[in-house]
Design a protein around this motif. Structure first.
Motif, PDB file in Angstrom:
ATOM      1  N   ALA A   1       0.833  -1.207   0.000  1.00  0.00           N
ATOM      2  CA  ALA A   1       0.000   0.000   0.000  1.00  0.00           C
ATOM      3  C   ALA A   1       0.866   1.254   0.000  1.00  0.00           C
TER       4      ALA A   1
ATOM      5  N   ASP B   1      -1.957  12.022  -3.629  1.00  0.00           N
ATOM      6  CA  ASP B   1      -3.301  12.482  -3.978  1.00  0.00           C
ATOM      7  C   ASP B   1      -3.300  13.916  -4.497  1.00  0.00           C
TER       8      ASP B   1
ATOM      9  N   GLN C   1      -7.965  -0.407   3.541  1.00  0.00           N
ATOM     10  CA  GLN C   1      -6.738  -0.405   2.738  1.00  0.00           C
ATOM     11  C   GLN C   1      -6.578  -1.714   1.977  1.00  0.00           C
TER      12      GLN C   1
ATOM     13  N   ARG D   1      -7.390  -3.491  -6.671  1.00  0.00           N
ATOM     14  CA  ARG D   1      -6.409  -3.024  -7.652  1.00  0.00           C
ATOM     15  C   ARG D   1      -5.530  -4.149  -8.172  1.00  0.00           C
TER      16      ARG D   1
ATOM     17  N   LYS E   1      -2.831   7.354 -11.579  1.00  0.00           N
ATOM     18  CA  LYS E   1      -2.651   6.487 -10.416  1.00  0.00           C
ATOM     19  C   LYS E   1      -1.747   7.164  -9.385  1.00  0.00           C
TER      20      LYS E   1
ATOM     21  N   PRO F   1     -10.706   3.648  -5.763  1.00  0.00           N
ATOM     22  CA  PRO F   1      -9.610   2.779  -5.304  1.00  0.00           C
ATOM     23  C   PRO F   1      -8.455   2.669  -6.299  1.00  0.00           C
TER      24      PRO F   1
ATOM     25  N   ILE G   1      -1.304   4.214  -1.496  1.00  0.00           N
ATOM     26  CA  ILE G   1      -2.672   4.104  -0.980  1.00  0.00           C
ATOM     27  C   ILE G   1      -2.708   4.634   0.442  1.00  0.00           C
TER      28      ILE G   1
ATOM     29  N   ILE H   1      -8.966  -2.124  -0.912  1.00  0.00           N
ATOM     30  CA  ILE H   1      -8.511  -1.362  -2.077  1.00  0.00           C
ATOM     31  C   ILE H   1      -7.393  -2.121  -2.798  1.00  0.00           C
TER      32      ILE H   1
END
Length: 509
Positions: free
Chosen positions: A110, A376, A163, A170, A369, A446, A115, A166
């Motif tokens: 992650a 983010d 988490q 993915r 991505k 996600p 993530i 997700i």
């Protein structure tokens, strides 16, 4: 077509995991109920094992004996609450450590792909749990406290579950290929059987004596397993040794040993410390290998030894039956119940036969991505810049070809005609709010951040397409578990793991 965005039903979906109060269910996915903050250190030589209090090293993360013992205390308490026989301390330690190693591997993955689960996402999960159990958030906190778990630990557990859900979307679901020929074969084998989506949270099979109400929906089966894992490419002698181990366990069970206790002590499956309980789902959604093995096994019964690519399984049918329609107490209650059932059926799936008119949306998207390099904020800023360029006249399709990180990029981000429920909720909600030709603000899912453009909408009879979609979902349900385990195996194969408890149990080898 962007297979990663599309949203098949998940055998380990968060919606089901969040359907319980107590976080022990999180362990079914191979992770501890709460992940302690790791210590950081360079790997120590095997000769120093236990001198420095280190139980294992996973890449550069240290898991200490103190962390393992603290987790074991919590797991022991949960097992006692669930009346699962607790194995001896050394075995419990090793089982807990293996779960902590799996959790660390998923945490590292992650972090690698960027993530991050926000507090707002955890808050929404808490509200979902409270609503599903028809209680307030304060009442939920009270229930968690009564279970002996700290509220902050419970929220940390939910964060881990979100988490990992997700991650599964993915990296696991997106890698499962279901071909048109697979679907054709499935429909041919199930000709004449109505296909319908199972309820979001499967009710328990009825156990009360007396006249049984009319069954509704598919047959539901709750299974537990004991897995004796066989390493990949194992020599025939190793395979035979593992088979004999499974046979010895089966003899013990037939002699009256408690299945849950044997699973906790001996199973290599991720659900070992839950007595091997893999949950409840429609019979048709279990892997074919399991469904055949327990086809005629009554509740409480145990299968023979089932061999798969992972090793040798022994299955126990905990419960099986159908969701029952309880008799209403009054005419008013009957009417309310009929309305609720009609609404629930409409929201779950349309009728499996006859005309089925569905509004489809033709959409494009640009996907950025997230990763360690692109967080983010950067992903959102990139899409805001692209959106401004589109507003000034640049082509969405051309920008998608240049910037989108999805398999649809060569087609200008074209996703084709999308059906309701075919994409993940965040994407679908944003898409449904757009007018024809309109471009969304950046939307997080996600899989990363998206710009969405709606090309148009149409209404179509989807009867045949629906049957194919349902067949695809059922096939996905059967394959998601083994695919998830294979993915974990890949993570383990790529990582540096020094499990000192395992070395000590094996005499250092």
């Amino acid at each position: 077509m962007m297979s990663g965005l599309r949203h098949p039903a998940r055998a380990l979906s968060l919606a089901i995991v969040l359907g319980t109060w107590v976080s022990a269910s999180a362990l079914a996915a191979g992770k501890p109920a709460h992940r302690p903050a790791p210590a950081q250190a360079a790997p120590a030589p095997a000769s120093e094992q236990f001198v420095d209090g280190i139980a294992a090293v996973v890449d550069k993360e240290v898991i200490t004996l103190a962390q393992v013992d603290a987790k074991a205390v919590q797991v022991r308490r949960q097992m006692e609450q669930q009346r699962i026989p607790v194995p001896e301390a050394s075995v419990l330690r090793r089982q807990v450590l293996q779960q902590m190693i799996n959790a660390a591997l998923q945490d590292h993955e992650a972090q690698r792909v960027g993530i991050h689960v926000s507090d707002a996402q955890v808050d929404r999960a808490v509200q979902t749990i409270a609503q599903r159990n028809r209680i307030t958030v304060d009442q939920l906190r009270h229930e968690i406290a009564n279970s002996g778990m700290d509220w902050d630990d419970y929220r940390a557990d939910l964060r881990s579950q979100i988490q990992d859900d997700i991650l599964r979307q993915r990296f696991v679901e997106d890698r499962i290929t279901i071909s048109d020929s697979d679907i054709d074969a499935f429909l041919s084998m199930n000709a004449g059987r109505p296909l319908a989506a199972p309820p979001a949270a499967a009710p328990a099979p009825a156990e009360a004596p007396g006249p049984a109400p009319a069954p509704t929906g598919p047959e539901l089966v709750e299974l537990a397993q004991i897995l004796i894992e066989v390493p990949d490419y194992a020599a025939s002698g190793v395979v035979e040794e593992k088979r004999k181990q499974a046979e010895a366990i089966l003899r013990k069970l037939k002699s009256g040993a408690d299945f849950a206790g044997v699973a906790a002590a001996s199973s290599n499956g991720p659900q070992a410390l839950e007595g091997g309980n893999m949950g409840i789902r429609p019979l048709r959604d279990w892997p074919d290998l399991f469904a055949r093995a327990i086809a005629n096994t009554p509740p409480g019964g145990i299968s023979g030894i089932v061999q798969s690519g992972r090793g040798f399984h022994i299955l126990k049918v905990l419960r099986r039956g159908y969701a029952q329609r309880p008799a209403p107490k009054s005419a008013q209650a009957a009417q309310a119940q009929a309305q609720a059932q009609a609404q629930a059926a409409a929201s779950r799936s349309p009728a499996p036969s006859g005309p089925m008119m569905v509004t489809q949306t033709h959409a494009r998207h640009i996907l950025i991505k997230t990763s360690k390099v692109v967080d983010d904020d950067k992903a959102r800023a990139t899409l805001e810049g692209l959106r401004a360029r589109i507003e000034h006249g640049e082509s969405f399709a051309e920008l998608a070809k240049r910037y989108s990180e999805d398999a649809s990029a060569p087609q200008g981000g074209d996703l084709g005609w999308l059906n309701p429920g075919e994409t993940v909720p965040a994407f679908e909600q944003a898409m449904n709010a757009l007018q024809d030709g309109q471009v969304s603000e950046p939307v997080k899912s996600p899989f990363g951040w998206h710009l969405i453009q709606v090309e148009g909408r149409q209404t179509k009879n989807m009867e045949q397409e629906f049957r194919r979609m349902q067949a695809r979902r059922e096939l996905m349900e059967r394959r998601i578990g083994p695919a998830y385990e294979d993915w974990l195996d890949q993570l383990r194969g790529q990582a540096y793991i020094d499990n000192r408890l395992e070395k000590a149990a094996g005499g250092g080898h």
